[in-house]
Design an enzyme around this catalytic site. Sequence first.
Site, PDB file in Angstrom:
ATOM      1  N   TYR A  30       6.381  -0.650  -6.256  1.00  0.00           N
ATOM      2  CA  TYR A  30       5.399   0.336  -5.807  1.00  0.00           C
ATOM      3  C   TYR A  30       6.109   1.363  -4.936  1.00  0.00           C
ATOM      4  O   TYR A  30       6.958   1.019  -4.119  1.00  0.00           O
ATOM      5  CB  TYR A  30       4.297  -0.393  -5.041  1.00  0.00           C
ATOM      6  CG  TYR A  30       3.377   0.491  -4.242  1.00  0.00           C
ATOM      7  CD1 TYR A  30       2.776   1.617  -4.797  1.00  0.00           C
ATOM      8  CD2 TYR A  30       3.089   0.187  -2.918  1.00  0.00           C
ATOM      9  CE1 TYR A  30       1.927   2.418  -4.057  1.00  0.00           C
ATOM     10  CE2 TYR A  30       2.236   0.973  -2.165  1.00  0.00           C
ATOM     11  CZ  TYR A  30       1.659   2.092  -2.742  1.00  0.00           C
ATOM     12  OH  TYR A  30       0.819   2.878  -2.002  1.00  0.00           O
ATOM     13  N   LYS A  36      -6.614  -3.907  -4.668  1.00  0.00           N
ATOM     14  CA  LYS A  36      -6.675  -3.728  -6.110  1.00  0.00           C
ATOM     15  C   LYS A  36      -7.579  -4.780  -6.764  1.00  0.00           C
ATOM     16  O   LYS A  36      -8.771  -4.784  -6.548  1.00  0.00           O
ATOM     17  CB  LYS A  36      -5.251  -3.744  -6.679  1.00  0.00           C
ATOM     18  CG  LYS A  36      -4.250  -2.864  -5.901  1.00  0.00           C
ATOM     19  CD  LYS A  36      -4.689  -1.423  -5.747  1.00  0.00           C
ATOM     20  CE  LYS A  36      -3.605  -0.499  -5.256  1.00  0.00           C
ATOM     21  NZ  LYS A  36      -3.141  -0.681  -3.892  1.00  0.00           N
ATOM     22  N   ASP A  64       5.686  -9.575  -5.767  1.00  0.00           N
ATOM     23  CA  ASP A  64       4.461  -8.805  -5.656  1.00  0.00           C
ATOM     24  C   ASP A  64       3.636  -9.102  -6.901  1.00  0.00           C
ATOM     25  O   ASP A  64       3.990  -8.720  -8.010  1.00  0.00           O
ATOM     26  CB  ASP A  64       4.779  -7.313  -5.561  1.00  0.00           C
ATOM     27  CG  ASP A  64       3.552  -6.468  -5.257  1.00  0.00           C
ATOM     28  OD1 ASP A  64       2.454  -6.835  -5.731  1.00  0.00           O
ATOM     29  OD2 ASP A  64       3.678  -5.428  -4.584  1.00  0.00           O
ATOM     30  N   ARG A 116      -7.961 -10.487  17.078  1.00  0.00           N
ATOM     31  CA  ARG A 116      -6.598 -10.215  16.633  1.00  0.00           C
ATOM     32  C   ARG A 116      -5.829 -11.509  16.367  1.00  0.00           C
ATOM     33  O   ARG A 116      -4.821 -11.496  15.664  1.00  0.00           O
ATOM     34  CB  ARG A 116      -5.870  -9.343  17.672  1.00  0.00           C
ATOM     35  CG  ARG A 116      -4.548  -8.772  17.214  1.00  0.00           C
ATOM     36  CD  ARG A 116      -4.233  -7.416  17.837  1.00  0.00           C
ATOM     37  NE  ARG A 116      -4.480  -7.333  19.254  1.00  0.00           N
ATOM     38  CZ  ARG A 116      -3.624  -7.723  20.211  1.00  0.00           C
ATOM     39  NH1 ARG A 116      -2.451  -8.229  19.871  1.00  0.00           N
ATOM     40  NH2 ARG A 116      -3.936  -7.584  21.471  1.00  0.00           N
TER      41      ARG A 116
END
Length: 413
Positions: free
Chosen positions: A127, A217, A192, A73
Amino acid sequence: MDAMDYGSSDTPRALATEAVHAGREDLASLGLHAPPIDLSTTYPSYDARAEAARIDEFATTGARLDGPPVYARLDNPTVARFEEALARLEGAEAAVAFASGMAALTAVLLARASQGLRHVVAVRPLYGCSDHLLEAGLLGTEVTWTDPAGVAEAIRPDTGLVMVESPANPTLAEADIRALARSCGSVPLLVDNTFATPVLQRPVEQGARIVLHSATKYLGGHGDVMGGVVACDEEFARTLRQVRFATGGVLHPLAGYLLLRGLSTLPVRVRAASGTAAELVRRLATDPRIAQVHYPRIGGAMIAFEVYGDPHDVIAGVRLITPAVSLGSVDTLIQHPASISHRIVAEGDRRSSGVSDRLLRMSVGLEDVEDLWRDLTWALSAPPAAPLRAAAPAGSHGAPAGRPVAVPRPAGL
């Protein structure tokens, strides 16, 4: 933009070369050709005092630990390779990877809120899930929506972030990033860059301080990995690492490996798909069944177009093209934003930002253009489909309209 000042040589590397080699320079010296996948969740240490001191240092600074990892982590060697490579492609000092694009945006908002800066200025369209996260105030943030010209006036003393998506999802509208960065003053501008990728646009070079990707993507590129990443300066990266450690939104090592592999073909994929998309745009612009086509000036593999007929009939009529959410894969995908990716956005806000009920968004893949056109033109003329049930809100990934191409409405329609 094609030459990049990285590597051991004094000669700058081209983007295509950097995409292949970034994050991999040490492999030959390790006797390896492919990057290793480190799946360990924990790492042994026989010196608990030294380990405690390293953990204290991370808690204080957020800097990457020297020496072996401690716990997955905090950091992972495979993920770190992807982060290094993406930062270099974006021209940023650092990058921090997360389990998804939404986890990455969440970390950015939490990082700014931790400094008492809970107000966000945002430009629609974004988005759909990004819009919802800001609008719903789920993280205690407050958002002011504005157009690019109103950004400077909307900034307040507690503004921690200005956010824009360019080209936008799903309208492909473009923003002048350099002008926006000037309007932001000392407030960080987040861009973005999911649709453009560093192949077409590097926002840091235009004044943006934070660059966000849904790595699911184009960076992954094959529809088989989920992830998000933020490119930024090292100071902000340290805060993001602390947020990631505290919240647990880590990227899995296998995903890090697949994303690093995806970067190696990113320039080739984006440029090839963009060429096909430009040809499809040319044909759609003169098709009497199409009311308007949106395509950004910087190019790319994303197309948005509005139909005179029922967009649901087009979705139901494709056979080669895949009717599915998401984008950036090697195969072509098409979806109806008002039903899927932006359904979670209030109807009035959707329409006012250009997301009409007749708008379709297509992510062009690597198929032959003639095959795609044959499938698309058949779907545009397909007989009406049976009524479909209303789609549930779902995620996909898109900013002001691109370059609309108006087509005269044919007689009788």
